[in-house]
Write a protein that holds these residues in place. Structure first.
Motif, mmCIF file in Angstrom:
data_model
loop_
_atom_site.group_PDB
_atom_site.id
_atom_site.type_symbol
_atom_site.label_atom_id
_atom_site.label_comp_id
_atom_site.label_asym_id
_atom_site.label_seq_id
_atom_site.Cartn_x
_atom_site.Cartn_y
_atom_site.Cartn_z
ATOM 1 N N PHE A 105 54.956 -13.561 39.730
ATOM 2 C CA PHE A 105 55.707 -15.062 38.796
ATOM 3 C C PHE A 105 56.337 -15.928 38.954
ATOM 4 C CE2 PHE A 105 52.444 -11.397 37.178
ATOM 5 C CZ PHE A 105 50.590 -12.373 36.438
ATOM 6 N N ARG A 138 50.935 -18.224 36.500
ATOM 7 C CA ARG A 138 49.830 -17.656 37.195
ATOM 8 C C ARG A 138 50.552 -17.034 38.581
ATOM 9 N NH1 ARG A 138 44.769 -18.221 36.202
ATOM 10 N NH2 ARG A 138 45.277 -19.034 33.670
ATOM 11 N N GLY A 173 46.329 -16.653 41.538
ATOM 12 C CA GLY A 173 45.688 -17.795 40.234
ATOM 13 C C GLY A 173 45.467 -16.943 39.089
ATOM 14 N N SER A 197 46.855 -14.838 35.930
ATOM 15 C CA SER A 197 47.637 -14.917 34.805
ATOM 16 C C SER A 197 48.400 -13.834 34.833
ATOM 17 C CB SER A 197 46.820 -15.640 33.626
ATOM 18 O OG SER A 197 46.535 -14.601 32.804
#
Length: 415
Positions: A137, A160, A164, A166
């Protein structure tokens, strides 16, 4: 049996074996290691470390973020905790030693102290920080900033990964998150010592065994988006193009040339670049790249970064493209505690270990802890200065020398 440096052969073997053991979690086919935050290999490594801590007489416990602590309880319940350790996560295809060495060295040091001296006066803990690298991240030092209260869930809730997913989803899927362990930020830490490989070639080149870190450099990191116009590679004349790649190439060259002109100790790196759409017969309409700038002087770092951003905009204007710059990391230079570093020097002298004082050109969890407690860093040599690579390596006698220095320092602080 003693080695030439007076270190126990079995102690050297134990430290090296622990490095190899931990390196199995997230092992790559080419000999490297990939343990990204909250992935399966990361979780397996943390759980294995917890069992290892328990087997050596330490009390393991996780906090809500996934930081793992191995506790050696002190007899003075009201005293501040002495903490050592490093991070368990890695970069993609990283080495076995970065971060991991500081964790296993802390485990080894506490096990030796417990066996030889029993319970300390002050509680001592080894920590395996859940994250430092920012490899999954776009957020660094999550483990240490969570521990100190410098960051919380609101700081990562919008982050994210490249798939994608999170940050918060990944944390909860790994079994952590708000209230999961009932352990948040702490205020009971009185000192932190981080043992780490140098990740450079200075110690090896100079024949030194120990590096005493005086200061960790400041770091600013940017994401740069260059937006032009995608068009046909064969039918668009050069003079009509808004080529994002040509502009980005000039930008990178301008920053590198600017860094050369400013000179050492400033360094600048463009480490990642993405072309969109990224096909051979299409003029790139967008380019995204990163920019990493470091300097031990905060004012000069700020001045250099402002200069480089200005250069980017100059090129964008000349090449008729749009540009966006996002600074997503801004870490100030920070000095280590003078009393602790002096104590490390005395230990090196008493053990006749060759040493030198030096800055750290890489960022570390120690710079986060230094804002709230006395902090020190100790380096051991890296072969050929290679790090963040499967070729990362440190000689067993150097690994053990670092453990001996750490053990002596923890004994002075806690007993």
């Amino acid at each position: 049996m003693k080695t030439e440096t007076g270190l126990e052969q079995e102690d050297m073997q134990m430290t090296e074996q622990l490095i190899e053991w931990l390196g199995r979690y997230g092992a790559d086919a080419d000999g490297g290691v990939t343990r990204l935050l909250y992935t399966r290999s990361w979780k397996e490594a943390q759980e294995a470390l917890a069992e290892k801590m328990k087997s050596l007489g330490l009390e393991p416990a996780f906090d809500d973020a996934g930081n793992l602590f191995g506790r050696l309880q002190g007899t003075d319940a009201d005293s501040e905790c002495i903490l050592t350790g490093s991070h368990v996560d890695t970069v993609q295809r990283g080495g076995k030693y970065d971060g991991a060495y500081g964790i296993v060295a802390g485990i080894a040091a506490l096990a030796r102290l417990r066996e030889k001296y029993g319970a300390p006066k002050k509680t001592v803990e080894v920590v395996a920080f859940c994250e430092e690298e920012g490899s999954r991240f776009p957020y660094n030092y999550w483990g240490s900033t969570f521990l100190t209260g410098a960051a919380g869930y609101k700081d990562v809730e919008h982050a994210r990964d490249q798939q994608g997913i999170s940050f918060m989803e990944a944390m909860k899927a790994a079994g952590f998150g708000p209230g999961s362990r009932g352990r948040g930020a702490r205020t009971d830490i009185g000192a932190f010592i981080e043992l780490h490989i140098e990740q450079g070639a200075i110690l090896e080149q100079e024949g030194q065994t120990i590096g005493i870190v005086e200061q960790i450099v400041g770091l600013q990191r940017y994401t740069v988006r260059v937006k032009g116009e995608a068009n046909h590679a064969g039918t668009t004349p050069m003079s009509y193009r808004r080529d994002a790649m040509r502009a980005a190439g000039e930008m990178v060259a301008a920053v590198m040339d600017g860094a050369d002109q400013i000179g050492a100790p400033l360094v600048a790196t463009v480490g990642r670049m993405e072309l969109i759409p990224g096909t051979p017969n299409v003029i790139p309409g967008e380019v995204i790249f990163t920019m990493d700038i470091r300097h031990p002087d905060g004012a000069r770092l700020e001045e250099a970064c402002a200069h480089f951003v200005g250069l980017l905009h100059e090129v964008a204007g000349r090449r008729n493209v749009d540009i966006e710059t996002e600074r997503w990391m801004n870490t100030a230079p920070i000095a280590m505690d003078a009393e602790l570093t002096d104590a490390i020097e005395r230990i090196c002298r008493s053990r006749d270990l060759p040493y030198r004082w030096m800055p750290s050109g890489a960022g570390h969890d120690a710079q986060i802890l230094a804002a709230c407690c006395r902090t020190a860093m100790v380096f051991v040599p890296s072969r050929k200065g290679i790090s963040h690579s499967p070729l990362e390596y440190t000689e067993p006698e150097h690994l053990e020398a670092g453990v001996q220095v750490l053990t002596d320092l923890l004994h002075q602080l806690a007993y």
